[in-house]
Motif scaffolding. Structure first.
Motif, PDB file in Angstrom:
ATOM      1  N   GLN A 142     -52.073 -30.842 -46.530  1.00 34.69           N
ATOM      2  CA  GLN A 142     -51.263 -31.249 -47.665  1.00 34.69           C
ATOM      3  C   GLN A 142     -51.498 -30.334 -48.862  1.00 34.69           C
ATOM      4  O   GLN A 142     -50.544 -29.923 -49.549  1.00 34.69           O
ATOM      5  CB  GLN A 142     -51.583 -32.692 -48.042  1.00 34.69           C
ATOM      6  CG  GLN A 142     -51.072 -33.731 -47.040  1.00 34.69           C
ATOM      7  CD  GLN A 142     -51.515 -35.132 -47.390  1.00 34.69           C
ATOM      8  OE1 GLN A 142     -52.233 -35.343 -48.365  1.00 34.69           O
ATOM      9  NE2 GLN A 142     -51.108 -36.113 -46.583  1.00 34.69           N
ATOM     10  N   LEU A 143     -52.752 -29.977 -49.102  1.00 39.67           N
ATOM     11  CA  LEU A 143     -53.059 -29.069 -50.204  1.00 39.67           C
ATOM     12  C   LEU A 143     -52.472 -27.671 -49.968  1.00 39.67           C
ATOM     13  O   LEU A 143     -52.025 -27.015 -50.904  1.00 39.67           O
ATOM     14  CB  LEU A 143     -54.576 -28.956 -50.381  1.00 39.67           C
ATOM     15  CG  LEU A 143     -55.279 -30.120 -51.093  1.00 39.67           C
ATOM     16  CD1 LEU A 143     -56.782 -29.950 -51.010  1.00 39.67           C
ATOM     17  CD2 LEU A 143     -54.835 -30.192 -52.542  1.00 39.67           C
ATOM     18  N   ALA A 144     -52.492 -27.259 -48.703  1.00 41.28           N
ATOM     19  CA  ALA A 144     -51.969 -25.935 -48.394  1.00 41.28           C
ATOM     20  C   ALA A 144     -50.454 -25.880 -48.505  1.00 41.28           C
ATOM     21  O   ALA A 144     -49.864 -24.797 -48.629  1.00 41.28           O
ATOM     22  CB  ALA A 144     -52.395 -25.530 -46.968  1.00 41.28           C
ATOM     23  N   GLY A 145     -49.821 -27.074 -48.467  1.00 37.93           N
ATOM     24  CA  GLY A 145     -48.366 -27.115 -48.645  1.00 37.93           C
ATOM     25  C   GLY A 145     -47.620 -26.699 -47.396  1.00 37.93           C
ATOM     26  O   GLY A 145     -46.501 -26.236 -47.446  1.00 37.93           O
ATOM     27  N   MET A 157     -49.548 -19.171 -57.457  1.00 33.14           N
ATOM     28  CA  MET A 157     -50.236 -20.332 -56.903  1.00 33.14           C
ATOM     29  C   MET A 157     -51.588 -20.538 -57.559  1.00 33.14           C
ATOM     30  O   MET A 157     -52.270 -19.577 -57.925  1.00 33.14           O
ATOM     31  CB  MET A 157     -50.437 -20.164 -55.383  1.00 33.14           C
ATOM     32  CG  MET A 157     -49.180 -20.198 -54.564  1.00 33.14           C
ATOM     33  SD  MET A 157     -49.568 -20.094 -52.797  1.00 33.14           S
ATOM     34  CE  MET A 157     -47.914 -19.966 -52.118  1.00 33.14           C
ATOM     35  N   GLY A 158     -51.976 -21.806 -57.686  1.00 32.69           N
ATOM     36  CA  GLY A 158     -53.292 -22.122 -58.201  1.00 32.69           C
ATOM     37  C   GLY A 158     -54.363 -21.831 -57.169  1.00 32.69           C
ATOM     38  O   GLY A 158     -54.095 -21.715 -55.969  1.00 32.69           O
ATOM     39  N   ARG A 186     -54.401 -21.762 -52.928  1.00 34.73           N
ATOM     40  CA  ARG A 186     -54.714 -20.501 -52.243  1.00 34.73           C
ATOM     41  C   ARG A 186     -55.918 -20.671 -51.332  1.00 34.73           C
ATOM     42  O   ARG A 186     -55.934 -20.188 -50.200  1.00 34.73           O
ATOM     43  CB  ARG A 186     -54.974 -19.396 -53.264  1.00 34.73           C
ATOM     44  CG  ARG A 186     -53.730 -18.886 -53.957  1.00 34.73           C
ATOM     45  CD  ARG A 186     -54.072 -17.922 -55.079  1.00 34.73           C
ATOM     46  NE  ARG A 186     -54.877 -16.806 -54.601  1.00 34.73           N
ATOM     47  CZ  ARG A 186     -55.567 -15.995 -55.408  1.00 34.73           C
ATOM     48  NH1 ARG A 186     -55.577 -16.220 -56.720  1.00 34.73           N
ATOM     49  NH2 ARG A 186     -56.242 -14.996 -54.899  1.00 34.73           N
ATOM     50  N   THR A 187     -56.925 -21.376 -51.826  1.00 39.17           N
ATOM     51  CA  THR A 187     -58.116 -21.614 -51.006  1.00 39.17           C
ATOM     52  C   THR A 187     -57.775 -22.494 -49.816  1.00 39.17           C
ATOM     53  O   THR A 187     -58.237 -22.250 -48.694  1.00 39.17           O
ATOM     54  CB  THR A 187     -59.221 -22.273 -51.843  1.00 39.17           C
ATOM     55  OG1 THR A 187     -59.498 -21.459 -52.988  1.00 39.17           O
ATOM     56  CG2 THR A 187     -60.495 -22.434 -51.037  1.00 39.17           C
ATOM     57  N   GLY A 193     -59.148 -12.681 -52.944  1.00 39.31           N
ATOM     58  CA  GLY A 193     -59.012 -11.936 -54.191  1.00 39.31           C
ATOM     59  C   GLY A 193     -59.359 -12.731 -55.427  1.00 39.31           C
ATOM     60  O   GLY A 193     -58.604 -12.745 -56.401  1.00 39.31           O
ATOM     61  N   SER A 194     -60.512 -13.398 -55.415  1.00 44.26           N
ATOM     62  CA  SER A 194     -60.939 -14.186 -56.560  1.00 44.26           C
ATOM     63  C   SER A 194     -62.425 -13.956 -56.807  1.00 44.26           C
ATOM     64  O   SER A 194     -63.074 -13.172 -56.115  1.00 44.26           O
ATOM     65  CB  SER A 194     -60.666 -15.675 -56.304  1.00 44.26           C
ATOM     66  OG  SER A 194     -60.993 -16.446 -57.439  1.00 44.26           O
TER      67      SER A 194
END
Length: 224
Positions: A221-224, A152-153, A157-158, A185-186
């Motif tokens: 929507q971004l989180a899917g 995932m991008g 993830r955020t 983890g980034s």
């Protein structure tokens, strides 16, 4: 917490509770330790003694690993009403997992010490089954985390992390960019760029130590 309240809590959290004898139940009551873990406190690490099962009354714990470069990756989180069993990994010979467990906020827990559990694991298969079943469920969470990191991008993830926090504690999320980065983890710089993009899109508002969700539909929507 009085014995009646303890019995109710144990009956809800521990499926094997009805199978224990009165003497074994009394052992749990007598050895259970109530404590408040301050935010940021490490409650378990590989070089410490095995604690036992932790029942989360309020707050939240996270289990994470640290790379040689010092990068943290959160494997899963334990919420109020759930149990943390990897802190009793010494009772499970088949599981060798070097994780750290940290309080994400001030957290109230009841700990069932490993010393009290050890004899029951040998005598009561229900207890051992509970430990391994709960641990296996956490490994499913760990696999989901690995999938996120690998496939995932950072924007998704955020968004997933923010959505989880929004559903748990509401529109205002009291976390810094550095804390968000540690939990997913980034690097902080990467998370800051993503959050600034979200802010430009009107999804969040950013203030020092605080992220406010403005458009939950776009975030979902971004989180899917």
């Amino acid at each position: 917490m009085n014995p009646t309240q303890l019995d109710k809590l144990f009956a809800q959290a521990l499926p094997f509770w009805p199978h224990l004898s009165p003497e074994e139940q009394a052992l749990f009551r007598d050895t259970a330790v109530f404590s408040t873990v301050s935010k940021g406190t490490i409650t378990h690490r590989a070089d410490q003694d095995c604690r036992g099962i932790m029942l989360i009354l309020s707050g939240q714990l996270r289990a994470y690993i640290v790379s040689e470069e010092g990068r943290e990756v959160t494997l899963y989180r334990v919420q109020a009403g759930e149990t943390c069993v990897l802190s009793s990994s010494c009772l499970m010979d088949a599981i060798v997992f070097d994780v750290l467990i940290e309080a994400m906020e001030d957290t109230q827990v009841i700990t069932l010490p490993a010393a009290a559990l050890a004899s029951l694991v040998q005598k009561r298969p229900e207890v051992e089954l509970f430990l391994y079943k709960t641990a296996s469920e956490r490994f499913s969470d760990i696999m989901w985390t690995i999938q996120q990191i690998l496939f995932m991008g950072m924007d998704r993830r955020t968004a997933i992390f923010l959505w989880d926090e929004y559903t748990r504690q509401g529109e205002v999320i009291p976390l810094t960019h550095d804390e968000v980065a540690r939990y997913i983890g980034s690097a902080r710089e990467v998370v800051t760029k993503v959050l600034k993009y979200f802010a430009q899109e009107g999804i969040v508002a950013l203030r020092r130590g605080k992220i406010t969700i403005l458009d939950k539909n776009k975030l979902r929507q971004l989180a899917g």
